[in-house]
Enzyme design. Structure first.
Site, short mmCIF file in Angstrom:
data_model
loop_
_atom_site.label_atom_id
_atom_site.label_comp_id
_atom_site.label_asym_id
_atom_site.label_seq_id
_atom_site.Cartn_x
_atom_site.Cartn_y
_atom_site.Cartn_z
N GLU A 164 -10.72 6.75 5.13
CA GLU A 164 -9.28 6.90 5.39
C GLU A 164 -8.91 8.26 5.99
OE1 GLU A 164 -7.21 6.09 1.74
OE2 GLU A 164 -7.88 4.01 1.66
N GLU A 347 -11.90 -1.50 0.45
CA GLU A 347 -11.08 -1.21 -0.73
C GLU A 347 -9.93 -2.21 -0.78
OE1 GLU A 347 -9.36 2.71 -1.23
OE2 GLU A 347 -11.26 3.68 -0.76
O1 IFM Z 1 -7.64 5.95 -5.06
C1 IFM Z 1 -7.41 5.76 -3.71
C2 IFM Z 1 -8.69 5.97 -2.90
O2 IFM Z 1 -9.23 7.23 -3.14
C3 IFM Z 1 -8.42 5.84 -1.43
N1 IFM Z 1 -7.71 4.60 -1.15
C4 IFM Z 1 -6.57 4.27 -1.93
C5 IFM Z 1 -6.91 4.38 -3.42
C6 IFM Z 1 -5.68 4.01 -4.27
O3 IFM Z 1 -4.64 4.90 -4.03
#
Ligand code: IFM
Length: 453
Positions: A164, A347
């Protein structure tokens, strides 16, 4: 029945600072997050990741839990300053050995390690030299990546170069609510551009070094909706989409930044960058949680603000709208932007208010429903022709949720903050059955639902 092929990769994702603890062990030096959490008011309840869930001290127990879930892959991140304390070539052998051992343990259990080289924790020593706003950090990252792959490259099949970069640029460099805590539009553009360059340079470097692992990167894309029909809100939504999503996709849009941001990026883009950015990936990861809803706000730094989910929309404990179709939508967007590149959902998950009952069980049915509906959305995208090859839940353990500290809990496994005891939740069992069969359980998990599964 929703069914996935046997080669579909089921996994879970974590990140170093959120779970590892051992803040100074083995010669580790601070990262920007170690520094940021010490700023007064930066993190809820003054929480830090000094101990987090003490994962490194419990590595064997934790790997056994991953194996018990039955997942085929585990995405974790490497803390740059644990292995290279100052972000330069000096190695902390104990830090290197941590990841060496983790990779071996995972392989012994039949779980594929998917290391991610950067999940927001830049060595503080590099931040003192400008961090991601300095072009020099690009080459520091390339040296670091090459050294890591030199050690792990013979045992890892997939590597995520970054996690990200767009969130790191927006929250860390534009809004200052994440490390390094900078509030500056120029810093945002520099950090975004240099991170893209770093990805491209590492791709070229590792391929030149003959690294065989498949190299990808991970973006956080969320659809952006205007809060109303007003033209100002529509313009605000376009701008946020440009800053969050479209700039993240710039390397695969001919190396060019969205028109609305071109003037902002012009000072940091040099001749030849556009060409370098276009380095092809072996795979791309999508992290998706929700939809953003945005309104114009002339008083804010960038003229807009996020507003909560609309009326009658279910939300998670983060206040994020539950919007499973957003996943399908963004999978299509990614497939259009990177035709022919396999996609993994790296994710997806949710925090909900939850606590163990008197019997010690955490009955997290809302999480089960959230996961079920999002996995169904992946299945729809696949049926529509999107080449999605895997899905990773965020996350396995309740962990340190950045500026929100230990409040929101995303884990399939409850972690008691008093003694760090791990207790699998209802969703753990539900996901275990999905992973084992490739078939989406239609129930909401729990022993009474699992007979015969
Ligand atoms: O916890 C975070 C992660 O580190 C990166 N993506 C989003 C998740 C939830 O906020």
């Amino acid at each position: 029945m929703v069914e996935f092929p046997s080669e579909f990769v089921w996994g879970v994702s974590t990140s170093a600072y959120q779970i590892e603890g051992a803040a100074t062990a083995g010669g580790k030096r601070p990262s920007i997050w170690d520094a940021f959490v010490r700023r007064r008011g930066a993190v809820a309840d003054g929480a830090t990741g000094d101990v987090a869930i003490d994962h490194l001290a419990r590595l064997d127990e934790d790997v056994a839990l991953i194996a018990g879930l039955g997942v085929r892959a585990y995405r974790f991140s490497i803390a740059w300053s644990r292995w290279f304390p100052d972000g330069d070539r000096r190695v902390a052998p104990a830090g290197r050995d941590v990841y060496d051992r983790l990779v071996d343990r995972l392989l012994e259990h039949g779980v594929a390690p998917w290391p991610c080289l950067y999940h927001w924790d830049l060595p503080a020593a590099l931040q003192q030299r400008g961090g991601w706003t300095a072009r020099d950090t690009v080459d520091r990252f390339a040296d670091y990546a090459a050294a890591v792959l030199d050690v792990l490259g013979d045992r890892v099949g997939h590597v995520a170069l970054r996690n990200e970069p767009n969130v790191h640029a927006v929250l860390g460099h534009l809004l200052g609510v994440h490390a390094p805590g900078t509030v500056d539009v120029g810093a945002f553009a520099a950090a975004a551009h240099h991170q893209h360059l770093a990805t491209a340079r590492v791709l070229a470097r590792l391929r030149g070094d003959g690294v065989r692992a498949r190299l990808g990167t991970v973006l956080n894309l969320q659809p952006v909706d205007p809060a109303s029909d007003a033209p100002e809100d529509a313009a605000a939504a376009r701008l946020l989409d440009a800053a969050w999503n479209a700039q993240a996709l710039a390397p695969w849009s001919g190396g060019r930044y969205p028109e609305d941001l071109a003037a902002l990026f012009a000072p940091v883009v040099r001749d030849g960058d556009e060409q370098e950015l276009r380095a092809p990936l072996d795979w791309i990861g999508l992290n998706l949680y929700t939809r953003h809803r945005v309104a114009a706000d002339p008083k804010s730094l960038i003229g807009l603000r996020l507003v909560g989910a609309g009326p009658d929309v279910a939300t998670t404990a983060m206040g994020w709208a539950v919007a499973p179709d957003a996943l399908r939508e963004q999978l299509h967007r990614l497939a259009r932007s990177l035709p022919g590149v396999p996609i993994y959902v790296t994710e997806n998950g949710a925090a909900f208010e939850e606590a163990p009952g008197l019997d010690g069980v955490v009955d997290d049915r809302p999480r089960v429903r959230y996961l079920r509906d999002h996995v169904a959305s992946v299945a729809r995208a696949r049926a529509e022709g999107v080449d999605v090859r895997g899905y990773f839940v965020w996350t396995l353990w309740d962990d340190f949720e950045w500026a929100d500290g230990y409040g929101p809990t995303f884990g399939l496994v409850h972690v008691d903050r008093r003694d760090l005891t791990r207790t699998p939740e209802r969703s753990f069992d539900w996901y275990r059955r999905l992973v084992a069969t490739g078939r989406l359980p239609t129930d909401e998990g729990g022993p009474e639902d699992t007979a015969g599964a």
